[in-house]
Design a protein around this motif. Structure first.
Motif, mmCIF file in Angstrom:
data_model
loop_
_atom_site.group_PDB
_atom_site.id
_atom_site.type_symbol
_atom_site.label_atom_id
_atom_site.label_comp_id
_atom_site.label_asym_id
_atom_site.label_seq_id
_atom_site.Cartn_x
_atom_site.Cartn_y
_atom_site.Cartn_z
ATOM 1 N N TRP A 101 15.484 8.470 1.947
ATOM 2 C CA TRP A 101 16.374 8.780 0.829
ATOM 3 C C TRP A 101 15.663 8.507 -0.498
ATOM 4 C CZ3 TRP A 101 19.984 11.153 -1.566
ATOM 5 C CH2 TRP A 101 20.573 10.631 -2.717
ATOM 6 N N SER A 102 14.994 7.391 -0.592
ATOM 7 C CA SER A 102 14.349 7.058 -1.858
ATOM 8 C C SER A 102 12.938 6.525 -1.681
ATOM 9 C CB SER A 102 15.193 6.023 -2.624
ATOM 10 O OG SER A 102 15.389 4.868 -1.829
ATOM 11 N N GLU A 103 12.447 6.480 -0.444
ATOM 12 C CA GLU A 103 11.102 5.949 -0.235
ATOM 13 C C GLU A 103 10.037 7.002 -0.498
ATOM 14 O OE1 GLU A 103 12.971 5.702 3.944
ATOM 15 O OE2 GLU A 103 13.698 5.860 1.908
ATOM 16 N N ASN B 116 14.987 1.707 -6.139
ATOM 17 C CA ASN B 116 14.086 1.350 -5.046
ATOM 18 C C ASN B 116 14.825 0.368 -4.139
ATOM 19 O OD1 ASN B 116 12.061 0.516 -3.338
ATOM 20 N ND2 ASN B 116 10.857 -0.530 -4.891
ATOM 21 N N PRO B 117 15.183 0.788 -2.914
ATOM 22 C CA PRO B 117 16.006 -0.072 -2.056
ATOM 23 C C PRO B 117 15.208 -1.136 -1.310
ATOM 24 C CG PRO B 117 15.527 1.958 -0.919
ATOM 25 C CD PRO B 117 14.901 2.089 -2.291
ATOM 26 N N TYR B 118 13.883 -1.159 -1.474
ATOM 27 C CA TYR B 118 13.035 -2.048 -0.689
ATOM 28 C C TYR B 118 12.696 -3.340 -1.415
ATOM 29 C CZ TYR B 118 12.290 1.664 2.689
ATOM 30 O OH TYR B 118 12.477 2.621 3.650
ATOM 31 N N PHE B 119 12.513 -4.395 -0.634
ATOM 32 C CA PHE B 119 11.873 -5.605 -1.129
ATOM 33 C C PHE B 119 11.221 -6.309 0.045
ATOM 34 C CE2 PHE B 119 16.278 -6.601 -0.377
ATOM 35 C CZ PHE B 119 16.331 -7.891 0.118
ATOM 36 N N ILE B 120 10.289 -7.184 -0.268
ATOM 37 C CA ILE B 120 9.467 -7.860 0.738
ATOM 38 C C ILE B 120 9.809 -9.342 0.739
ATOM 39 C CG2 ILE B 120 7.094 -8.394 1.433
ATOM 40 C CD1 ILE B 120 6.281 -5.876 -0.247
ATOM 41 N N MET B 121 9.798 -9.935 1.906
ATOM 42 C CA MET B 121 10.041 -11.378 1.996
ATOM 43 C C MET B 121 9.013 -12.016 2.920
ATOM 44 S SD MET B 121 13.545 -13.449 2.955
ATOM 45 C CE MET B 121 14.305 -12.985 1.390
ATOM 46 N N ASP C 19 0.815 -1.220 0.000
ATOM 47 C CA ASP C 19 0.000 0.000 0.000
ATOM 48 C C ASP C 19 0.844 1.263 0.000
ATOM 49 O OD1 ASP C 19 -2.407 -1.389 -0.007
ATOM 50 O OD2 ASP C 19 -2.497 -1.498 2.182
ATOM 51 N N PHE C 20 2.087 1.185 0.455
ATOM 52 C CA PHE C 20 2.897 2.403 0.509
ATOM 53 C C PHE C 20 4.238 2.278 -0.221
ATOM 54 C CE2 PHE C 20 3.534 0.188 4.647
ATOM 55 C CZ PHE C 20 4.884 -0.084 4.566
ATOM 56 N N LEU C 21 4.410 1.207 -0.992
ATOM 57 C CA LEU C 21 5.630 1.030 -1.773
ATOM 58 C C LEU C 21 5.308 1.009 -3.263
ATOM 59 C CD1 LEU C 21 7.433 -1.749 0.308
ATOM 60 C CD2 LEU C 21 8.017 0.681 0.205
ATOM 61 N N PRO C 22 6.300 1.266 -4.122
ATOM 62 C CA PRO C 22 6.067 1.182 -5.569
ATOM 63 C C PRO C 22 5.516 -0.186 -5.968
ATOM 64 C CG PRO C 22 8.179 2.216 -5.121
ATOM 65 C CD PRO C 22 7.670 1.716 -3.807
ATOM 66 N N ARG D 108 15.424 -3.507 3.468
ATOM 67 C CA ARG D 108 15.963 -2.334 2.776
ATOM 68 C C ARG D 108 17.473 -2.449 2.638
ATOM 69 N NH1 ARG D 108 15.201 2.806 6.157
ATOM 70 N NH2 ARG D 108 16.943 1.895 7.327
ATOM 71 N N MET D 109 17.950 -2.196 1.428
ATOM 72 C CA MET D 109 19.390 -2.087 1.209
ATOM 73 C C MET D 109 19.771 -0.643 1.503
ATOM 74 S SD MET D 109 20.079 -5.128 0.494
ATOM 75 C CE MET D 109 21.824 -4.849 0.231
#
Length: 271
Positions: free
Chosen positions: A158-160, A46-51, A6-9, A87-88
């Protein structure tokens, strides 16, 4: 209930946890991507990913493994969906955290040894476990308040997207067990740094109540630093200040903004 999507690309990658070794290999690959794709002047990566991962495996792999690449990567664990947001961390993000922490520490430690930096502390809320980029709390919390929760937090962007910051503030300020009285965000943008103080009333969505901004190249006739931002002494220390001892509210000054910007921009624009 809000999910990570809901709040990520929409193109944020999602994986399923299989084993510690495969997870570590994935992070090494992601770190190489970050070094190759990150634009030093912008937010192209985009430094995020979900696991998807059960809580036991999450704790073993990301909280207690001792592998810094993993233990520093997780940001939120959702107990309902059994998934974690990873997040990286970029160097720009780390520099901004360090710069503000140095400034805040100089104020907080004028009253030793009452408060401490708790940024490595894990906080479990009603449905999620999280830790803040910046957090401080009294060493001895009053009876009835959880020692796990900080009284002051900060999150660096930074990039979110903006929606991610709002979700973070909702966790810190709206969770039923929260002890957080003051929360800020630090947004590192193209040519400017924006620091906002957030507040909420009841269970409403938090919103900024104060802001301080520095522009690298302001328009002619406009100040380089504008706005104001302060944090009440009592919100952090959980007691009133003693003026006779020099105790006072934290006020982020123009000099502070220049010192922080110098550190962030020297890295951001000289990379």
């Amino acid at each position: 209930m809000m999910s990570f999507q809901d709040f990520l690309p929409s193109d944020t990658p999602k994986y399923r946890y299989k084993s510690y070794d495969e997870c570590l290999q994935l992070f090494e690959e992601k770190y190489d991507e970050l070094k190759c794709e990150e634009d030093p002047l912008g937010q192209a990566y985009n430094p995020y990913f979900i696991m998807d991962v059960d809580e036991c495996s999450f704790l073993d792999c990301f909280v207690y493994s001792g592998e810094r690449l993993l233990t520093l990567s997780w940001e939120i664990y959702d107990h309902v969906s059994q998934s974690t947001l990873l997040r990286m961390e970029s160097s720009q993000h780390a520099v901004a955290i360090g710069a503000f922490t140095t400034i805040f520490s100089a104020w907080a430690r004028t009253v030793p040894p009452e408060v401490e930096n708790t940024s490595t502390r894990t906080v479990r809320g009603a449905t999620r476990t999280k830790r803040a980029d910046i957090s401080w709390a009294p060493k001895n919390m009053p009876r009835g308040l959880s020692h796990k929760w900080p009284t002051f937090v900060g999150e660096v962007a930074w990039s979110e997207p903006r929606s991610k910051l709002i979700a973070d503030m909702k966790f810190w300020l709206n969770d039923p067990g929260s002890c957080v009285n003051a929360a800020i965000t630090i947004s590192v943008l193209r040519g400017r740094i924006l620091i906002e103080k957030w507040e909420t009333s009841g269970n409403q969505t938090p919103s900024p109540s104060q802001a301080l901004e520095i522009c690298r190249n302001p328009k002619h006739g406009f100040p380089q630093v504008s706005g104001n931002l302060s944090i009440n002494f009592a919100d952090v220390f959980l007691r009133n200040p003693d003026p006779e001892k020099g105790e006072e509210d934290f006020i982020l000054t123009e000099t502070d903004m220049h010192e922080m910007a110098d550190q962030v921009w020297s890295f951001q624009y000289d990379s």
